[in-house]
Design a protein around this motif. Structure first.
Motif, PDB file in Angstrom:
ATOM      1  N   PHE A  40       8.752  11.566 -10.909  1.00 50.84           N
ATOM      2  CA  PHE A  40       9.576  12.325  -9.965  1.00 50.84           C
ATOM      3  C   PHE A  40       8.792  12.574  -8.675  1.00 50.84           C
ATOM      4  CE2 PHE A  40      10.802  16.350  -8.000  1.00 50.84           C
ATOM      5  CZ  PHE A  40      12.025  15.932  -7.499  1.00 50.84           C
ATOM      6  N   ALA A  41       7.551  13.076  -8.811  1.00 44.80           N
ATOM      7  CA  ALA A  41       6.780  13.442  -7.610  1.00 44.80           C
ATOM      8  C   ALA A  41       6.475  12.213  -6.759  1.00 44.80           C
ATOM      9  CB  ALA A  41       5.490  14.144  -8.013  1.00 44.80           C
ATOM     10  N   ALA A  42       6.050  11.118  -7.405  1.00 49.29           N
ATOM     11  CA  ALA A  42       5.676   9.923  -6.631  1.00 49.29           C
ATOM     12  C   ALA A  42       6.895   9.343  -5.911  1.00 49.29           C
ATOM     13  CB  ALA A  42       5.040   8.875  -7.544  1.00 49.29           C
ATOM     14  N   LEU A  43       8.032   9.289  -6.599  1.00 47.07           N
ATOM     15  CA  LEU A  43       9.207   8.661  -5.981  1.00 47.07           C
ATOM     16  C   LEU A  43       9.890   9.590  -4.970  1.00 47.07           C
ATOM     17  CD1 LEU A  43      10.759   6.606  -8.929  1.00 47.07           C
ATOM     18  CD2 LEU A  43       9.008   5.939  -7.264  1.00 47.07           C
TER      19      LEU A  43
ATOM     20  N   LEU B 247      16.429   7.652  -7.897  1.00 47.70           N
ATOM     21  CA  LEU B 247      15.614   8.312  -6.875  1.00 47.70           C
ATOM     22  C   LEU B 247      14.790   7.304  -6.064  1.00 47.70           C
ATOM     23  CD1 LEU B 247      14.275  10.829  -5.584  1.00 47.70           C
ATOM     24  CD2 LEU B 247      12.728  10.924  -7.552  1.00 47.70           C
ATOM     25  N   GLY B 248      14.191   6.327  -6.757  1.00 47.56           N
ATOM     26  CA  GLY B 248      13.290   5.387  -6.067  1.00 47.56           C
ATOM     27  C   GLY B 248      13.981   4.657  -4.923  1.00 47.56           C
ATOM     28  N   PRO B 249      15.064   3.923  -5.204  1.00 47.76           N
ATOM     29  CA  PRO B 249      15.727   3.189  -4.112  1.00 47.76           C
ATOM     30  C   PRO B 249      16.318   4.126  -3.048  1.00 47.76           C
ATOM     31  CG  PRO B 249      16.356   2.287  -6.247  1.00 47.76           C
ATOM     32  CD  PRO B 249      15.594   3.551  -6.526  1.00 47.76           C
ATOM     33  N   ALA B 250      16.812   5.309  -3.458  1.00 49.52           N
ATOM     34  CA  ALA B 250      17.424   6.221  -2.482  1.00 49.52           C
ATOM     35  C   ALA B 250      16.368   6.767  -1.514  1.00 49.52           C
ATOM     36  CB  ALA B 250      18.126   7.370  -3.206  1.00 49.52           C
ATOM     37  N   ALA B 251      15.223   7.212  -2.059  1.00 50.89           N
ATOM     38  CA  ALA B 251      14.166   7.756  -1.188  1.00 50.89           C
ATOM     39  C   ALA B 251      13.640   6.672  -0.251  1.00 50.89           C
ATOM     40  CB  ALA B 251      13.029   8.320  -2.043  1.00 50.89           C
ATOM     41  N   ARG B 252      13.543   5.456  -0.765  1.00 53.68           N
ATOM     42  CA  ARG B 252      13.022   4.356   0.057  1.00 53.68           C
ATOM     43  C   ARG B 252      13.974   4.029   1.208  1.00 53.68           C
ATOM     44  NH1 ARG B 252      11.842  -0.581  -3.544  1.00 53.68           N
ATOM     45  NH2 ARG B 252      14.095  -0.532  -3.752  1.00 53.68           N
ATOM     46  N   ARG B 253      15.260   3.909   0.881  1.00 55.83           N
ATOM     47  CA  ARG B 253      16.220   3.558   1.945  1.00 55.83           C
ATOM     48  C   ARG B 253      16.279   4.673   2.991  1.00 55.83           C
ATOM     49  NH1 ARG B 253      20.448   2.659  -1.030  1.00 55.83           N
ATOM     50  NH2 ARG B 253      20.100   0.434  -1.293  1.00 55.83           N
TER      51      ARG B 253
ATOM     52  N   SER C 194      22.460   7.142  -0.066  1.00 54.37           N
ATOM     53  CA  SER C 194      21.135   7.532  -0.574  1.00 54.37           C
ATOM     54  C   SER C 194      20.918   9.034  -0.436  1.00 54.37           C
ATOM     55  CB  SER C 194      20.037   6.766   0.172  1.00 54.37           C
ATOM     56  OG  SER C 194      20.141   5.396  -0.148  1.00 54.37           O
ATOM     57  N   ARG C 195      21.381   9.600   0.692  1.00 55.93           N
ATOM     58  CA  ARG C 195      21.271  11.064   0.864  1.00 55.93           C
ATOM     59  C   ARG C 195      22.006  11.788  -0.261  1.00 55.93           C
ATOM     60  NH1 ARG C 195      21.927  10.417   6.427  1.00 55.93           N
ATOM     61  NH2 ARG C 195      19.923  10.912   7.410  1.00 55.93           N
ATOM     62  N   ASP C 196      23.191  11.296  -0.605  1.00 58.77           N
ATOM     63  CA  ASP C 196      23.956  11.941  -1.697  1.00 58.77           C
ATOM     64  C   ASP C 196      23.188  11.837  -3.007  1.00 58.77           C
ATOM     65  OD1 ASP C 196      25.933  12.461   0.077  1.00 58.77           O
ATOM     66  OD2 ASP C 196      27.264  10.829  -0.566  1.00 58.77           O
ATOM     67  N   LYS C 197      22.619  10.669  -3.250  1.00 52.80           N
ATOM     68  CA  LYS C 197      21.882  10.462  -4.497  1.00 52.80           C
ATOM     69  C   LYS C 197      20.640  11.366  -4.547  1.00 52.80           C
ATOM     70  CE  LYS C 197      22.773   6.353  -6.478  1.00 52.80           C
ATOM     71  NZ  LYS C 197      22.713   4.912  -6.662  1.00 52.80           N
ATOM     72  N   LEU C 198      19.961  11.499  -3.408  1.00 51.19           N
ATOM     73  CA  LEU C 198      18.791  12.392  -3.355  1.00 51.19           C
ATOM     74  C   LEU C 198      19.215  13.828  -3.655  1.00 51.19           C
ATOM     75  CD1 LEU C 198      16.980  10.996  -0.183  1.00 51.19           C
ATOM     76  CD2 LEU C 198      16.073  11.025  -2.508  1.00 51.19           C
ATOM     77  N   ALA C 199      20.332  14.242  -3.075  1.00 49.70           N
ATOM     78  CA  ALA C 199      20.792  15.627  -3.290  1.00 49.70           C
ATOM     79  C   ALA C 199      21.092  15.840  -4.773  1.00 49.70           C
ATOM     80  CB  ALA C 199      22.035  15.895  -2.437  1.00 49.70           C
TER      81      ALA C 199
ATOM     82  N   THR D 291       0.808  -1.224   0.000  1.00 46.75           N
ATOM     83  CA  THR D 291       0.000   0.000   0.000  1.00 46.75           C
ATOM     84  C   THR D 291       0.843   1.277   0.000  1.00 46.75           C
ATOM     85  OG1 THR D 291      -0.149  -0.258   2.379  1.00 46.75           O
ATOM     86  CG2 THR D 291      -2.040  -0.992   1.098  1.00 46.75           C
ATOM     87  N   PHE D 292       1.895   1.303   0.834  1.00 43.29           N
ATOM     88  CA  PHE D 292       2.613   2.576   0.987  1.00 43.29           C
ATOM     89  C   PHE D 292       3.860   2.673   0.113  1.00 43.29           C
ATOM     90  CE2 PHE D 292       3.709  -0.161   4.665  1.00 43.29           C
ATOM     91  CZ  PHE D 292       5.065  -0.326   4.436  1.00 43.29           C
ATOM     92  N   SER D 293       4.073   1.701  -0.784  1.00 38.30           N
ATOM     93  CA  SER D 293       5.242   1.773  -1.670  1.00 38.30           C
ATOM     94  C   SER D 293       5.107   2.941  -2.650  1.00 38.30           C
ATOM     95  CB  SER D 293       5.363   0.458  -2.438  1.00 38.30           C
ATOM     96  OG  SER D 293       5.860   0.679  -3.746  1.00 38.30           O
ATOM     97  N   HIS D 294       6.194   3.680  -2.820  1.00 39.75           N
ATOM     98  CA  HIS D 294       6.131   4.843  -3.736  1.00 39.75           C
ATOM     99  C   HIS D 294       6.092   4.410  -5.203  1.00 39.75           C
ATOM    100  CE1 HIS D 294      10.263   3.881  -3.539  1.00 39.75           C
ATOM    101  NE2 HIS D 294      10.818   5.061  -3.492  1.00 39.75           N
TER     102      HIS D 294
END
Ligand SMILES: N[C@@H](CCC(=O)N[C@@H](CS)C(=O)NCC(=O)O)C(=O)O
Length: 250
Positions: free
Chosen positions: A196-199, A102-108, A162-167, A10-13
């Motif tokens: 982009f918005a969902a992930l 973005l997907g794996p980085a935001a999730r982790r 993941s923080r670096d990848k998000l940045a 349910t809550f997966s981006h």
């Protein structure tokens, strides 16, 4: 035709991405929502491998969020196109980049906070999944957490990467928008913007995510501070604008 069934966590981006795409195309579907690990059985029963989102259309399986958006775009519908012809290749390239980085980085990054305490995970799991799965998740929190941390390599080093990848992703998106264009590929909202918005949603916590997030005020203070910083970044503000302006049904 039987109504398509979207099997989700349910809550997966990535599932939010598929849900938003189907809704935007104004296609009928039912969501078959589950919690992590509990999703394996319905996925296997449907003939899938292991991951969600998985769309079951009669005896056809559409696995992977991008394939689901492309399927949705190809259906007869009066909903807006997700891959307008003039920019379709550019949209797909951007989308695949977000899916990959973005997907794996935001999730982790998000699980780094959410898995700290049982109550955070239970709040996130509040809607849309069977009650017995919720009970099972609550009772089995420690082994579930161990499996999730191991499966997604959720450790300090992984979270820092993941923080670096998000940045980097946020800066790239801000750079692309810096010429004043309203959307990533120009004047039209496409699958690239939606992806982009969902992930990015776990980092900016939009109020109208398809599967509601716990209130930010109830998250740990360090998570709240990072969410505020992502929201203040031009790319984070862009994701929130897309949720505010484009996420309604149709
Ligand atoms: N590239 C895939 C990624 C999907 C994905 O990572 N799904 C996760 C949920 S966020 C999943 O099913 N994880 C459970 C597992 O691997 O068992 C897509 O775009 O659909």
């Amino acid at each position: 035709m039987t109504i398509p069934r979207l099997v989700t966590i349910t809550f997966s981006h990535y599932c939010e991405k598929a849900r938003w795409g189907l809704e935007r195309r104004r296609l009928d579907f039912v969501e078959d929502g589950h919690l992590p690990l509990f999703h394996w059985l319905p996925v296997r029963r449907a003939g899938g491998e292991r991951q969600v989102p998985l769309l079951v259309v009669g005896d056809q399986l559409v696995a992977d969020s991008t394939a689901i958006l492309q399927w949705a775009d190809a259906q007869p519908s009066d909903g807006p196109r997700l891959y307008p012809d003039a920019v379709a290749d550019e949209v797909l390239t951007l989308e695949e980049g977000f899916d990959h980085d973005l997907g794996p980085a935001a999730r982790r990054w998000a699980y780094g906070f959410i898995l700290r305490r049982r109550e955070y995970l239970m709040r996130l799991s509040g809607e849309g999944a069977p009650a017995w799965e919720r009970r099972g998740m609550g009772l089995g929190f420690r082994p579930v957490r161990w499996l999730m941390r191991r499966g997604m390599r959720i450790d300090e080093a992984g979270i820092a990467r993941s923080r670096d990848k998000l940045a980097r992703t946020f800066d790239d998106v801000a750079e692309r928008l810096s010429d004043g264009r309203p959307y990533l590929t120009g004047d039209t909202f496409t699958a690239a913007d939606l992806t982009f918005a969902a992930l990015a949603a776990p980092t900016v916590v939009p109020a109208n995510n398809g599967s509601p997030f716990p209130p930010v005020a109830e998250l740990p203070a360090d998570a709240q501070a990072e969410i505020e910083a992502y929201r203040a970044h031009p790319a984070g503000a862009y994701a929130l604008r897309l949720y505010a302006d484009e996420r309604g049904r149709g």
